[in-house]
Design a protein around this motif. Sequence first.
Motif, short mmCIF file in Angstrom:
data_model
loop_
_atom_site.label_atom_id
_atom_site.label_comp_id
_atom_site.label_asym_id
_atom_site.label_seq_id
_atom_site.Cartn_x
_atom_site.Cartn_y
_atom_site.Cartn_z
N LEU A 76 58.42 -44.81 -11.60
CA LEU A 76 57.47 -45.38 -10.63
C LEU A 76 56.20 -46.00 -11.31
O LEU A 76 55.61 -45.07 -12.10
CB LEU A 76 57.07 -44.11 -9.77
N MET A 77 55.65 -47.08 -10.81
CA MET A 77 54.64 -47.64 -11.61
C MET A 77 53.48 -47.76 -10.85
O MET A 77 53.77 -47.98 -9.42
CB MET A 77 54.84 -48.91 -12.19
N ILE A 124 53.94 -43.84 -13.86
CA ILE A 124 53.15 -42.47 -13.65
C ILE A 124 54.25 -41.63 -13.42
O ILE A 124 53.67 -40.36 -13.37
CB ILE A 124 52.25 -42.55 -12.20
N VAL A 146 62.13 -39.74 -11.01
CA VAL A 146 61.88 -38.98 -9.54
C VAL A 146 62.36 -40.04 -8.45
O VAL A 146 62.78 -41.13 -8.64
CB VAL A 146 60.41 -39.01 -9.32
N PRO A 147 62.56 -39.58 -7.30
CA PRO A 147 62.88 -40.57 -5.96
C PRO A 147 61.92 -41.45 -5.92
O PRO A 147 60.55 -41.29 -6.09
CB PRO A 147 62.84 -39.67 -4.95
N ILE A 148 62.25 -42.85 -5.90
CA ILE A 148 61.26 -44.02 -5.63
C ILE A 148 61.91 -44.88 -4.55
O ILE A 148 63.11 -44.85 -4.18
CB ILE A 148 61.10 -44.71 -6.84
N GLU A 149 60.94 -45.79 -3.93
CA GLU A 149 61.72 -46.70 -3.00
C GLU A 149 61.73 -48.02 -3.73
O GLU A 149 60.80 -48.64 -4.39
CB GLU A 149 60.62 -46.72 -1.93
N LEU A 203 65.27 -45.84 -0.47
CA LEU A 203 64.99 -44.92 -1.19
C LEU A 203 66.20 -44.45 -2.26
O LEU A 203 67.14 -44.56 -1.91
CB LEU A 203 65.05 -43.65 -0.33
N CYS A 227 48.36 -43.81 -5.14
CA CYS A 227 49.72 -44.40 -5.36
C CYS A 227 50.79 -43.87 -4.39
O CYS A 227 50.64 -42.83 -4.19
CB CYS A 227 50.28 -44.03 -6.86
N GLU A 228 51.67 -44.74 -4.04
CA GLU A 228 52.83 -44.20 -2.99
C GLU A 228 53.58 -43.23 -3.91
O GLU A 228 53.86 -43.28 -4.98
CB GLU A 228 53.68 -45.41 -2.76
N VAL A 229 54.06 -41.92 -3.05
CA VAL A 229 55.02 -41.17 -3.60
C VAL A 229 56.25 -41.05 -2.64
O VAL A 229 55.97 -41.33 -1.50
CB VAL A 229 54.15 -39.83 -3.74
N PHE A 230 57.34 -40.42 -2.94
CA PHE A 230 58.61 -40.72 -2.17
C PHE A 230 59.03 -39.01 -1.89
O PHE A 230 60.27 -38.93 -1.80
CB PHE A 230 59.43 -41.49 -2.90
N GLN A 231 58.29 -38.26 -2.66
CA GLN A 231 58.68 -36.84 -2.38
C GLN A 231 57.38 -35.97 -2.28
O GLN A 231 56.28 -36.43 -2.61
CB GLN A 231 59.35 -36.28 -3.49
N ILE A 276 46.06 -40.52 -7.95
CA ILE A 276 46.53 -40.22 -9.57
C ILE A 276 45.39 -40.25 -10.59
O ILE A 276 45.67 -39.91 -11.70
CB ILE A 276 47.48 -41.27 -10.02
#
Lengths: 220, 220, 220, 220, 220, 220
Positions: free
Chosen positions: C56-57, C149, C153-156, C161, F58-62, F149
């Motif tokens: 995830l960036m 960052i 991890v889960p990302i879109e 997803l 930042c977007e997170v997905f969990q 972040i």
Amino acid sequence: MDRHSGEYYDEIERRLYTSVLADVMDDLGYRNQTMRHDIRPLFEGAKVVGRAATLLMCEVFQMPAEPFKLELELLDSLEPGEVVVLTTQGSHRAAVWGELLSTHTHARGGRGTIVDGLTRDAWGIIDMRFPVFSSGITPADSKGRLDVIAVRVPIEVGGVLVQPGELVVGDVDGCVAIPEPVEEVVIERAFEKVAGENEVRQVLAGGASIRQVFRDYGIL
Amino acid sequence: MDRHSGEYYDEIERRLYTSVLADVMDDLGYRNQTMRHDIRPLFEGAKVVGRAATLLMCEVFQMPAEPFKLELELLDSLEPGEVVVLTTQGSHRAAVWGELLSTHTHARGGRGTIVDGLTRDAWGIIDMRFPVFSSGITPADSKGRLDVIAVRVPIEVGGVLVQPGELVVGDVDGCVAIPEPVEEVVIERAFEKVAGENEVRQVLAGGASIRQVFRDYGIL
Amino acid sequence: MDRHSGEYYDEIERRLYTSVLADVMDDLGYRNQTMRHDIRPLFEGAKVVGRAATLLMCEVFQMPAEPFKLELELLDSLEPGEVVVLTTQGSHRAAVWGELLSTHTHARGGRGTIVDGLTRDAWGIIDMRFPVFSSGITPADSKGRLDVIAVRVPIEVGGVLVQPGELVVGDVDGCVAIPEPVEEVVIERAFEKVAGENEVRQVLAGGASIRQVFRDYGIL
Amino acid sequence: MDRHSGEYYDEIERRLYTSVLADVMDDLGYRNQTMRHDIRPLFEGAKVVGRAATLLMCEVFQMPAEPFKLELELLDSLEPGEVVVLTTQGSHRAAVWGELLSTHTHARGGRGTIVDGLTRDAWGIIDMRFPVFSSGITPADSKGRLDVIAVRVPIEVGGVLVQPGELVVGDVDGCVAIPEPVEEVVIERAFEKVAGENEVRQVLAGGASIRQVFRDYGIL
Amino acid sequence: MDRHSGEYYDEIERRLYTSVLADVMDDLGYRNQTMRHDIRPLFEGAKVVGRAATLLMCEVFQMPAEPFKLELELLDSLEPGEVVVLTTQGSHRAAVWGELLSTHTHARGGRGTIVDGLTRDAWGIIDMRFPVFSSGITPADSKGRLDVIAVRVPIEVGGVLVQPGELVVGDVDGCVAIPEPVEEVVIERAFEKVAGENEVRQVLAGGASIRQVFRDYGIL
Amino acid sequence: MDRHSGEYYDEIERRLYTSVLADVMDDLGYRNQTMRHDIRPLFEGAKVVGRAATLLMCEVFQMPAEPFKLELELLDSLEPGEVVVLTTQGSHRAAVWGELLSTHTHARGGRGTIVDGLTRDAWGIIDMRFPVFSSGITPADSKGRLDVIAVRVPIEVGGVLVQPGELVVGDVDGCVAIPEPVEEVVIERAFEKVAGENEVRQVLAGGASIRQVFRDYGIL
């Protein structure tokens, strides 16, 4: 080497590429020199190096008294080693470059064309292998849709300010403009960096730790 | 020549291109006949000429009682010389064209497909060299996402109003639609203009002044 | 077959394609598994199958204390059969993948890279035929512009997803992610569906009614 | 309270708001129930609560045989407590709602309108204080530009799937749809959460540590 | 009434609105006369009617020799009853209208301004209740960013071709341009249609069937 | 006057506006200090002046282990005179500011909030007249969708690089950031320019030639 000779441009075309030039400019604090990524080469293997002959275009909504006037003047004034650099300021109403203009430019020693806007006659341009970079392709002509309002002035191309006479380089990764004050040092360091990358490539291909390589060589 | 014969379409495909057709239509006052530039051929060298068999699609949010009903009817009614012309009205939720539909269309004498929307199975379409033009590619199927709501009606494709039966032409530069009332004169003049461009090309390749050439021939 | 072996990935790469995988997942109720259509392969024939190693960036506006820190850790931890899957969350400020990273990943047994964002050094990546899928190409480096960052991890990615370790597949049609709970059944049914499509193709090529074919086989 | 009574809708309108409803649905795992943020109220203070009477519209490029046919049928069938919910699937060619339709809907006991698309006659709608939410305003009429193709079917509005009869709520923050299976629990918990927020507000206004408050109350 | 008098413009401003004008033009076959919906009034209740004094602007990337030259000439030549109509062709780099220009225009009898582009000094413009319509607001000045390249020429504003001297009307629904050849009939029919709508409104407010009303009056 | 006192901020808020600040910075060569025009005040009359307390999201997905952790730390560390400045880097998935955070910030002496992203609870924020500027409004909460972040780092907001502690100003025209090295001279000259504009306004209101005024005063 004479920085305005065909040998100089050929040498850069053969041995350098846009990503290494962008890296060197980044290190020198010139961090906004790469054009927006939708300006793409018309064919695989297209590469261009030369000095920007700039044109600024604007939409028009009636036929100009003398269509193409400034544009044709610029094209007849082209010097060997120049690259036509054009912006329509985001307008996609019509193509502003084509095969006949490419034929002429090539005949005059022009080395290619970079368009923030659309082009056409892609079949002919690809056939003659004239390096054209553009935001897309359309059959529509610019006559009565877009016209040049100034030539050999600073313009913004793909988000980069390009000064007339500035060195521009395009390849499969996209296009960069190299400001005159740093051109000499940029080209010099780029030749060095290319050599370093070749070494790093060998080490990584052998399966080395990428963290170790980054510590040792400082490049990726 | 019979304007509904394969020979007619073949002759246009061989000798004309979309930019010259667009120019001739411009001169006749038909200035909105070139489709948006994101409708691109699926492979290099794809070219299509034929009569528009139009389909209008709409997003759906549940499975239709009979998915693909109208679309399949249209496809079974295809005549030789027709080109399937489809719009999803900007929806990119799913592909609305693929390899099996191409196989069927080709078997029925259809000459190609133009989609304002996405396609899929590009591997198969490219392999059979069936000329498909689209706004992009996605693996997702249209079932339960998009469905045809009308066939052989006027539709807007890439910003151009296309009437059923109208002549459509696509090549590397993009796609154009030629309104029926002017089709004959457009095709006739396009053949003439192509001849003129060949002459201009020769003169420019010799290094002539582009202003002089434009004064002499009036084309660029 | 061992679902974590090279043979398994190779078999899928050889015999399946993304559109059939998307269809099977649709039927199982997994209807949001195809990535946005602007994530495209860098070269014709690129195909990738493997397990997602996610990154995830995020944009940064000053040079990080240790640039690339998490990214390099992930790359040094890569296992054979993994595919690097990266998102910049829509940022097109710089390329986040390139030729040296490809060289390293290939050396470690990585099978390819999918980037929701830009890449660079396309010449080198194409030359080594390493399957990279991205939203575009730019010469600009990510250093001081984008940084990782979080990893694994889960990302879109392209609107889908993606869980770490999930099977991802990319080809000329685009990319899909296959959720772990249904992976086995999806792959099994996809092999079956491919066989059915081959039969349908034959029938349609013979000029059959497409409505009849759809009634008989239920696929298109 | 009867979940289909005016008192029920009025009570929600008076005491709840969309952000608290969205929070409660998030906690229940319904995380895609808030419509895209460009669907805005036409006037300050507009608020709507009621059951979705859905319409699906599609662009047309010729005058329909019976313009507005399905739309008028739906409008004549409106029940008190319903909210007209419309999507043009992203088309901004014309307004699909206006003052006369608002007058009729209000007369029939309709509580408001939510449009993923444009509206018009804003002066009249504002004047009668009829709560309309839309993506924008234009003078252009929909006749011959957009037409309803289905009514009382599931539609996607601002990215949210809305089922006919589902409770929809709109206020200054935007619009939400509440799935039938969780409506009762959502409304119940929302009333509780509002009470909690009032307490938190008091504590924060006194200058408390926000970390402490979040630890104590778990809401922000 | 004299179609170039203040009384004429005032009468239209008082009694007509843009949606009814758009409807009448639709019926006459002028179906592309409503400007894109992002051109909005700066304050509630803003309304403008008058003759277009057009300006065409273009981005510049260096300070012009004489900034604002053509623009100031146009502004000093303004006649009572004119409306300044400006396009930046989609550029949002800077505001091209502001409070001092509004003050001047108002002093010269100008009736308002329509900008396909940004404006600024909204506080002052709102304070003097001068009707300005624009695509947005920004503090940035146009000096050295955008400059006028032609005045009193045909321009495209919000997607509508506007001829110099053409009647333009703006209100809460947006803006329309009325072509000279049909101006007289458009205004005449609009007055009639407004009367009809008032009647329909009454009938609908009484709870009538909307299908019946549409059959009886033919308007909605 | 103490450049970190409430009096200083109040004085600027009362007497200056963003357009005059942008003009003065333009003249000093700081030409990229105005934020993108879609960052708008939540209510009429909102105005903010203070020092930037920056947050990068930042977007997170969990769900993060400790949601809001860095954000709450920053909020508890706020000093009087600070303005919360937040960017989601273009993400519109959820609101990142709301009424409870506004209540807390106000209680701690914070002067307002500028968000390149969405906000919510607009009813409450408008009610307390706390000046919030944002790209839009949505009911959706950021929990599990976006997370901070980094705090008090340089960020890009609406296309402008903002340093922590830098003076930011927002009003009806939009927002500007004033770099520390020129803050003193910018504020000083802005007070002078405002005086000049008042004089010009008087002259223009009297019907003067705008060319003459521009020659005499050099401002517009």
